[in-house]
Scaffold this motif. Structure first.
Motif, PDB file in Angstrom:
ATOM      1  N   ASP A  30      -7.103  -1.545  -3.986  1.00  0.00           N
ATOM      2  CA  ASP A  30      -6.802  -0.120  -3.750  1.00  0.00           C
ATOM      3  C   ASP A  30      -5.381   0.080  -3.208  1.00  0.00           C
ATOM      4  O   ASP A  30      -5.000   1.184  -2.842  1.00  0.00           O
ATOM      5  CB  ASP A  30      -7.828   0.496  -2.794  1.00  0.00           C
ATOM      6  N   MET A  31      -4.599  -0.999  -3.171  1.00  0.00           N
ATOM      7  CA  MET A  31      -3.211  -0.970  -2.676  1.00  0.00           C
ATOM      8  C   MET A  31      -3.116  -0.334  -1.287  1.00  0.00           C
ATOM      9  O   MET A  31      -2.395   0.628  -1.043  1.00  0.00           O
ATOM     10  CB  MET A  31      -2.289  -0.273  -3.670  1.00  0.00           C
ATOM     11  N   THR A  32      -3.902  -0.921  -0.374  1.00  0.00           N
ATOM     12  CA  THR A  32      -3.797  -0.597   1.049  1.00  0.00           C
ATOM     13  C   THR A  32      -3.530  -1.906   1.776  1.00  0.00           C
ATOM     14  O   THR A  32      -3.472  -2.973   1.165  1.00  0.00           O
ATOM     15  CB  THR A  32      -5.093   0.051   1.571  1.00  0.00           C
ATOM     16  N   GLY A  33      -3.375  -1.829   3.095  1.00  0.00           N
ATOM     17  CA  GLY A  33      -3.140  -3.030   3.888  1.00  0.00           C
ATOM     18  C   GLY A  33      -1.683  -3.480   3.861  1.00  0.00           C
ATOM     19  O   GLY A  33      -0.850  -2.929   3.136  1.00  0.00           O
ATOM     20  N   PRO A  34      -1.345  -4.502   4.665  1.00  0.00           N
ATOM     21  CA  PRO A  34       0.041  -4.963   4.775  1.00  0.00           C
ATOM     22  C   PRO A  34       0.677  -5.325   3.438  1.00  0.00           C
ATOM     23  O   PRO A  34       1.869  -5.065   3.225  1.00  0.00           O
ATOM     24  CB  PRO A  34      -0.074  -6.195   5.679  1.00  0.00           C
ATOM     25  N   TYR A  35      -0.093  -5.919   2.533  1.00  0.00           N
ATOM     26  CA  TYR A  35       0.445  -6.306   1.216  1.00  0.00           C
ATOM     27  C   TYR A  35       1.144  -5.130   0.557  1.00  0.00           C
ATOM     28  O   TYR A  35       2.232  -5.255  -0.011  1.00  0.00           O
ATOM     29  CB  TYR A  35      -0.711  -6.817   0.342  1.00  0.00           C
ATOM     30  N   ALA A  36       0.499  -3.956   0.618  1.00  0.00           N
ATOM     31  CA  ALA A  36       1.022  -2.780  -0.083  1.00  0.00           C
ATOM     32  C   ALA A  36       2.358  -2.314   0.485  1.00  0.00           C
ATOM     33  O   ALA A  36       3.205  -1.785  -0.241  1.00  0.00           O
ATOM     34  CB  ALA A  36       0.006  -1.637  -0.011  1.00  0.00           C
ATOM     35  N   ILE A  37       2.563  -2.523   1.794  1.00  0.00           N
ATOM     36  CA  ILE A  37       3.831  -2.125   2.425  1.00  0.00           C
ATOM     37  C   ILE A  37       4.979  -2.959   1.863  1.00  0.00           C
ATOM     38  O   ILE A  37       5.988  -2.431   1.384  1.00  0.00           O
ATOM     39  CB  ILE A  37       3.752  -2.319   3.960  1.00  0.00           C
ATOM     40  N   TYR A  38       4.811  -4.264   1.900  1.00  0.00           N
ATOM     41  CA  TYR A  38       5.913  -5.148   1.489  1.00  0.00           C
ATOM     42  C   TYR A  38       6.077  -5.180  -0.038  1.00  0.00           C
ATOM     43  O   TYR A  38       7.176  -5.422  -0.534  1.00  0.00           O
ATOM     44  CB  TYR A  38       5.717  -6.553   2.062  1.00  0.00           C
ATOM     45  N   TYR A  39       4.979  -4.911  -0.763  1.00  0.00           N
ATOM     46  CA  TYR A  39       5.064  -4.765  -2.219  1.00  0.00           C
ATOM     47  C   TYR A  39       6.052  -3.657  -2.567  1.00  0.00           C
ATOM     48  O   TYR A  39       6.858  -3.784  -3.492  1.00  0.00           O
ATOM     49  CB  TYR A  39       3.672  -4.437  -2.779  1.00  0.00           C
ATOM     50  N   THR A  40       5.983  -2.562  -1.794  1.00  0.00           N
ATOM     51  CA  THR A  40       6.882  -1.434  -2.009  1.00  0.00           C
ATOM     52  C   THR A  40       8.332  -1.885  -1.902  1.00  0.00           C
ATOM     53  O   THR A  40       9.164  -1.579  -2.758  1.00  0.00           O
ATOM     54  CB  THR A  40       6.595  -0.333  -0.962  1.00  0.00           C
ATOM     55  N   LEU A  41       8.628  -2.659  -0.860  1.00  0.00           N
ATOM     56  CA  LEU A  41       9.988  -3.147  -0.646  1.00  0.00           C
ATOM     57  C   LEU A  41      10.426  -4.082  -1.776  1.00  0.00           C
ATOM     58  O   LEU A  41      11.497  -3.906  -2.368  1.00  0.00           O
ATOM     59  CB  LEU A  41      10.054  -3.874   0.703  1.00  0.00           C
ATOM     60  N   TYR A  42       9.607  -5.053  -2.105  1.00  0.00           N
ATOM     61  CA  TYR A  42       9.965  -6.049  -3.121  1.00  0.00           C
ATOM     62  C   TYR A  42      10.159  -5.389  -4.491  1.00  0.00           C
ATOM     63  O   TYR A  42      11.164  -5.596  -5.171  1.00  0.00           O
ATOM     64  CB  TYR A  42       8.862  -7.112  -3.212  1.00  0.00           C
ATOM     65  N   GLU A  43       9.181  -4.594  -4.850  1.00  0.00           N
ATOM     66  CA  GLU A  43       9.160  -4.026  -6.202  1.00  0.00           C
ATOM     67  C   GLU A  43      10.369  -3.123  -6.456  1.00  0.00           C
ATOM     68  O   GLU A  43      10.988  -3.156  -7.511  1.00  0.00           O
ATOM     69  CB  GLU A  43       7.855  -3.244  -6.374  1.00  0.00           C
ATOM     70  N   TYR A  44      10.713  -2.310  -5.456  1.00  0.00           N
ATOM     71  CA  TYR A  44      11.793  -1.345  -5.663  1.00  0.00           C
ATOM     72  C   TYR A  44      13.151  -2.022  -5.739  1.00  0.00           C
ATOM     73  O   TYR A  44      14.034  -1.570  -6.453  1.00  0.00           O
ATOM     74  CB  TYR A  44      11.775  -0.276  -4.563  1.00  0.00           C
TER      75      TYR A  44
END
Length: 442
Positions: free
Chosen positions: A222-236
């Protein structure tokens, strides 16, 4: 009172900060105070005005500010002596067990909670040693005009919505969609502030989900939790929605750039809003939005204290009382938090307009750890070398990996989970599955 070695000890007769009546109590007290501050930019302006206003109420108390650059490093060193001054902003690196050695208590936590919020960070054994200067809501500073010009008319609520919004900014405007402020270093650890409340909605996540939970950096569908925060940084960074060369970012310059529409948004606490509004001629274009994560259909926002005021336990009783008067005045009368676009420390105080986008969104303040585990999160965090909220290098490494494509994002998170598990085990924690969705659904 002397301990025989010439060191002045805190008196047991000190008032509790909540019981003092400003302008009525201690009006004949004479003292000269030294206040150490990290806000070197405010000494000749805002703080000069505070000294004058406070002096109208307490004419015999003289306030002297000293601005300290490299604050955490410098103050940590200075606290090893007894004569550093009267009031400081307690460094976030300080362990709670050390608090009574350095600072006086403002009062019992159970009593102070009736009047003030966000007291957990520097509470120890039922006493409060640090009073928050203000509270930060954690979200994203953005330029409303840039978003509107790009055709983004709704505030994004998920990482993928946000990705689509930033792509529109790139396609339809000349603005840098997301500015990392990579080169400043300390700005990168801002990303850590979202991993608990904003990403999970769970006030126990820091001291239970992170400290005791198995693999807290794992991916959730569901793209929640700490993973989702850093995914945002990496992906962008990976797909080119940030500045071209992060090593050349300029913190001071970024304030003018976002103000005049050259930057779409930056991931920073609400303390940054006022600085961005003052960065140019378009303060009305600066807005603040929650981090784009939705947990079980609802958005949350991490909130917590900014720097907290501490009063030296080794100064005279008169100076301790005078210091408490000034801290109380700063919290209740100065307007410091409201003017900064932050959450005031006083229970039920009015929120500034910039937090209007957070109407209906629950602010999540970390619950304290279990008794006897006051140091456990810090121990695991430091041993893991991931350094949540106290080290920027692991977050800078995400940017570098995204730029160079030297590691996939999942490889980075797997590595973090391994380091975290090892640190838990080194500190006597047996990691167990932790379900924050279930925790907030109860």
């Amino acid at each position: 009172n002397s301990d025989g070695g010439g060191v002045v000890q805190a008196s047991a007769n000190l008032p509790s900060i909540d019981t003092i009546k400003l302008g009525e109590d201690y009006t004949d007290l004479t003292a000269e105070l030294k206040v150490l501050t990290q806000r070197t930019d405010l000494i000749d302006t805002t703080f000069a005005e505070y000294k004058s206003r406070f002096g109208e109420m307490y004419p015999n108390i003289t306030i002297n500010y000293e601005g300290v650059t490299d604050y955490v490093e410098s103050i940590t060193m200075r606290l090893t002596t007894d004569d550093w001054g009267d009031i400081c902003m307690i460094p976030t690196t300080m362990d709670k067990v050390e608090l009574p050695e350095h600072f006086i208590t403002f009062g019992a936590k159970g009593d102070l909670e009736k009047s003030y919020i966000m007291l957990n960070n520097f509470a120890y054994s039922g006493q409060v040693y640090g009073m928050p200067s203000m509270g930060n809501a954690q979200g994203i500073v953005y330029n409303k005009k840039v978003f509107a010009d790009a055709g983004v008319n709704e505030i994004p609520k998920t990482p993928d919505d946000f990705l689509a919004a930033l792509q529109k900014i790139k396609d339809n405007t000349d603005a840098i969609p997301l500015y990392t402020n990579f080169a400043a270093g300390w700005t990168m650890s801002a990303w850590d502030a979202y991993v608990a409340g904003s990403a999970t909605g769970d006030p126990d996540f820091t001291n239970m989900g992170l400290t005791h939970g198995a693999n807290p950096f794992q991916k959730h569908e569901d793209m929640t939790g700490p993973y989702a925060i850093y995914y945002t940084l990496y992906e962008y960074v990976a797909i080119g929605l940030t500045e071209e060369d992060p090593t050349t970012t300029d913190w001071e310059g970024s304030k003018g750039m976002i103000n005049n529409g050259q930057i779409g948004c930056m991931v920073l606490g609400s303390w940054a809003v006022a600085q961005m509004q003052e960065g140019g001629n378009h303060p009305e274009d600066i807005g603040y939005m929650p981090f784009p994560i939705t947990v079980n259909g609802k958005q949350y926002a991490s909130a917590g204290p900014d720097y907290c005021y501490g009063i030296n336990s080794k100064i005279s009783e008169d100076n301790q009382i005078a210091s408490m008067l000034y801290v109380k005045w700063l919290i209740e009368e100065s307007g410091y938090a409201f003017d900064a676009g932050a959450i005031p420390t006083v229970q039920g105080a009015e929120y500034p307009d910039v937090l209007k986008a957070f109407d209906g969104i629950d602010f999540i303040i970390d619950n304290p750890p279990l008794e006897g585990e006051e140091e456990l999160f810090n121990l695991v965090n430091n041993d893991s070398e991931i350094g949540l909220n106290n080290s920027n290098e692991p977050k800078q490494a995400i940017v570098e990996a995204a730029l160079l494509q030297s590691m996939t994002f999942d490889e980075i998170m797997d590595e973090w989970n391994e380091k975290w598990t090892s640190a838990q085990e080194n500190n006597g924690v047996t990691p167990e599955e932790y379900d924050y969705i279930a925790a907030i659904s109860q």
